[in-house]
Design a protein around this motif. Structure first.
Motif, PDB file in Angstrom:
ATOM      1  N   ASP A  43       4.605  12.015  10.287  1.00 43.49           N
ATOM      2  CA  ASP A  43       4.152  10.822  11.003  1.00 43.49           C
ATOM      3  C   ASP A  43       3.031  10.191  10.200  1.00 43.49           C
ATOM      4  OD1 ASP A  43       3.926   8.887  13.034  1.00 43.49           O
ATOM      5  OD2 ASP A  43       2.386  10.017  14.069  1.00 43.49           O
ATOM      6  N   VAL A  44       3.022   8.867  10.152  1.00 41.63           N
ATOM      7  CA  VAL A  44       1.966   8.124   9.468  1.00 41.63           C
ATOM      8  C   VAL A  44       1.430   7.096  10.451  1.00 41.63           C
ATOM      9  CG1 VAL A  44       1.385   6.614   7.527  1.00 41.63           C
ATOM     10  CG2 VAL A  44       3.097   8.413   7.225  1.00 41.63           C
ATOM     11  N   ASP A  45       0.126   6.981  10.525  1.00 40.39           N
ATOM     12  CA  ASP A  45      -0.532   6.006  11.388  1.00 40.39           C
ATOM     13  C   ASP A  45      -1.470   5.154  10.552  1.00 40.39           C
ATOM     14  OD1 ASP A  45       0.515   6.867  13.977  1.00 40.39           O
ATOM     15  OD2 ASP A  45      -0.661   8.680  13.655  1.00 40.39           O
ATOM     16  N   CYS A  46      -1.867   4.013  11.114  1.00 38.71           N
ATOM     17  CA  CYS A  46      -2.817   3.136  10.444  1.00 38.71           C
ATOM     18  C   CYS A  46      -4.206   3.769  10.490  1.00 38.71           C
ATOM     19  CB  CYS A  46      -2.847   1.775  11.130  1.00 38.71           C
ATOM     20  SG  CYS A  46      -1.257   0.910  11.096  1.00 38.71           S
ATOM     21  N   ALA A  47      -4.872   3.788   9.351  1.00 40.92           N
ATOM     22  CA  ALA A  47      -6.228   4.335   9.288  1.00 40.92           C
ATOM     23  C   ALA A  47      -7.138   3.534  10.214  1.00 40.92           C
ATOM     24  CB  ALA A  47      -6.750   4.291   7.860  1.00 40.92           C
ATOM     25  N   TYR A  94       7.813   4.549  10.735  1.00 34.91           N
ATOM     26  CA  TYR A  94       6.561   5.054  11.309  1.00 34.91           C
ATOM     27  C   TYR A  94       5.991   4.118  12.371  1.00 34.91           C
ATOM     28  CZ  TYR A  94       6.824   8.172   7.294  1.00 34.91           C
ATOM     29  OH  TYR A  94       7.247   9.090   6.353  1.00 34.91           O
ATOM     30  N   LYS A  95       6.720   3.022  12.658  1.00 36.62           N
ATOM     31  CA  LYS A  95       6.298   2.042  13.670  1.00 36.62           C
ATOM     32  C   LYS A  95       4.876   1.516  13.407  1.00 36.62           C
ATOM     33  CE  LYS A  95       9.354   3.935  17.241  1.00 36.62           C
ATOM     34  NZ  LYS A  95      10.290   4.447  16.305  1.00 36.62           N
ATOM     35  N   LEU A  96       4.653   1.104  12.159  1.00 33.18           N
ATOM     36  CA  LEU A  96       3.357   0.558  11.769  1.00 33.18           C
ATOM     37  C   LEU A  96       3.238  -0.922  12.106  1.00 33.18           C
ATOM     38  CD1 LEU A  96       3.011   2.295   8.278  1.00 33.18           C
ATOM     39  CD2 LEU A  96       2.043   3.028  10.473  1.00 33.18           C
ATOM     40  N   ASP A  97       4.374  -1.607  12.274  1.00 35.15           N
ATOM     41  CA  ASP A  97       4.402  -3.048  12.558  1.00 35.15           C
ATOM     42  C   ASP A  97       4.649  -3.264  14.062  1.00 35.15           C
ATOM     43  OD1 ASP A  97       4.712  -5.797  12.562  1.00 35.15           O
ATOM     44  OD2 ASP A  97       6.692  -5.751  11.624  1.00 35.15           O
ATOM     45  N   ASN A  98       3.591  -3.143  14.837  1.00 34.04           N
ATOM     46  CA  ASN A  98       3.722  -3.213  16.302  1.00 34.04           C
ATOM     47  C   ASN A  98       4.199  -4.569  16.809  1.00 34.04           C
ATOM     48  OD1 ASN A  98       2.919  -0.561  16.729  1.00 34.04           O
ATOM     49  ND2 ASN A  98       0.758  -1.111  16.747  1.00 34.04           N
ATOM     50  N   ASP A  99       3.853  -5.667  16.135  1.00 36.18           N
ATOM     51  CA  ASP A  99       4.233  -6.985  16.659  1.00 36.18           C
ATOM     52  C   ASP A  99       5.495  -7.541  16.022  1.00 36.18           C
ATOM     53  OD1 ASP A  99       3.260  -7.726  14.169  1.00 36.18           O
ATOM     54  OD2 ASP A  99       1.583  -8.902  14.949  1.00 36.18           O
ATOM     55  N   GLY A 100       6.128  -6.789  15.110  1.00 35.86           N
ATOM     56  CA  GLY A 100       7.407  -7.177  14.554  1.00 35.86           C
ATOM     57  C   GLY A 100       7.388  -8.349  13.590  1.00 35.86           C
ATOM     58  N   ALA A 129       0.880  -1.166   0.000  1.00 37.36           N
ATOM     59  CA  ALA A 129       0.000   0.000   0.000  1.00 37.36           C
ATOM     60  C   ALA A 129       0.917   1.216   0.000  1.00 37.36           C
ATOM     61  CB  ALA A 129      -0.913   0.017   1.220  1.00 37.36           C
ATOM     62  N   CYS A 130       0.444   2.309  -0.515  1.00 33.82           N
ATOM     63  CA  CYS A 130       1.251   3.521  -0.552  1.00 33.82           C
ATOM     64  C   CYS A 130       1.257   4.167   0.822  1.00 33.82           C
ATOM     65  CB  CYS A 130       0.712   4.497  -1.582  1.00 33.82           C
ATOM     66  SG  CYS A 130       1.692   6.018  -1.657  1.00 33.82           S
ATOM     67  N   VAL A 131       2.413   4.111   1.479  1.00 36.16           N
ATOM     68  CA  VAL A 131       2.598   4.805   2.750  1.00 36.16           C
ATOM     69  C   VAL A 131       3.144   6.181   2.402  1.00 36.16           C
ATOM     70  CG1 VAL A 131       3.813   4.828   4.953  1.00 36.16           C
ATOM     71  CG2 VAL A 131       3.010   2.654   4.005  1.00 36.16           C
ATOM     72  N   SER A 146      -5.638   4.355  16.632  1.00 39.22           N
ATOM     73  CA  SER A 146      -5.682   5.419  17.628  1.00 39.22           C
ATOM     74  C   SER A 146      -4.656   6.518  17.375  1.00 39.22           C
ATOM     75  CB  SER A 146      -5.452   4.832  19.022  1.00 39.22           C
ATOM     76  OG  SER A 146      -4.178   4.210  19.088  1.00 39.22           O
ATOM     77  N   GLY A 147      -3.870   6.407  16.294  1.00 33.50           N
ATOM     78  CA  GLY A 147      -2.847   7.403  16.010  1.00 33.50           C
ATOM     79  C   GLY A 147      -3.433   8.742  15.613  1.00 33.50           C
ATOM     80  N   ASN A 148      -2.612   9.780  15.711  1.00 38.38           N
ATOM     81  CA  ASN A 148      -3.092  11.130  15.446  1.00 38.38           C
ATOM     82  C   ASN A 148      -2.519  11.752  14.176  1.00 38.38           C
ATOM     83  OD1 ASN A 148      -0.495  11.458  16.354  1.00 38.38           O
ATOM     84  ND2 ASN A 148      -0.968  12.967  17.915  1.00 38.38           N
ATOM     85  N   GLY A 149      -1.970  10.909  13.284  1.00 42.86           N
ATOM     86  CA  GLY A 149      -1.512  11.404  11.992  1.00 42.86           C
ATOM     87  C   GLY A 149      -0.332  12.339  12.067  1.00 42.86           C
ATOM     88  N   PRO A 150      -0.170  13.189  11.108  1.00 45.75           N
ATOM     89  CA  PRO A 150      -1.157  13.804  10.228  1.00 45.75           C
ATOM     90  C   PRO A 150      -1.521  12.987   8.987  1.00 45.75           C
ATOM     91  CG  PRO A 150       0.975  14.749   9.761  1.00 45.75           C
ATOM     92  CD  PRO A 150       1.156  13.784  10.915  1.00 45.75           C
ATOM     93  N   ALA A 151      -0.816  11.892   8.705  1.00 48.75           N
ATOM     94  CA  ALA A 151      -1.119  11.083   7.528  1.00 48.75           C
ATOM     95  C   ALA A 151      -1.516   9.681   7.977  1.00 48.75           C
ATOM     96  CB  ALA A 151       0.093  11.022   6.603  1.00 48.75           C
ATOM     97  N   TYR A 152      -2.292   9.003   7.133  1.00 52.89           N
ATOM     98  CA  TYR A 152      -2.796   7.665   7.456  1.00 52.89           C
ATOM     99  C   TYR A 152      -2.643   6.756   6.252  1.00 52.89           C
ATOM    100  CZ  TYR A 152      -4.851  10.179  11.327  1.00 52.89           C
ATOM    101  OH  TYR A 152      -5.015  10.964  12.442  1.00 52.89           O
TER     102      TYR A 152
END
Length: 63
Positions: free
Chosen positions: A24-28, A50-56, A17-19, A31-37
């Motif tokens: 800062d980028v969070d998962c749509a 952006y720490k999108l892979d919380n479980d590694g 997917a296009c990140v 609970s993240g506050n962006g500014p991008a998703y």
């Protein structure tokens, strides 16, 4: 010089997917506050800046 595109540039650390490239980028839908998703899932192919892979497990924004 690269041709101009209407598409947003994507971070090369991720695929599937296009990140967007942003401060800062969070998962749509998370609970993240962006500014991008990003709508996932996304595969981490470089540094998970952006720490999108919380479980590694190599996949971010799985749910």
């Amino acid at each position: 010089m690269a041709p101009l595109s209407q598409a947003e540039p994507c971070d090369s650390n991720y695929s599937g997917a296009c990140v967007p490239i942003a401060s800062d980028v969070d998962c749509a839908g998370g609970s993240g506050n962006g500014p991008a998703y990003v709508d996932g899932p996304v595969t981490v192919v470089g540094n998970d800046i952006y720490k999108l892979d919380n479980d590694g497990d190599g996949t971010g924004c799985e749910s």
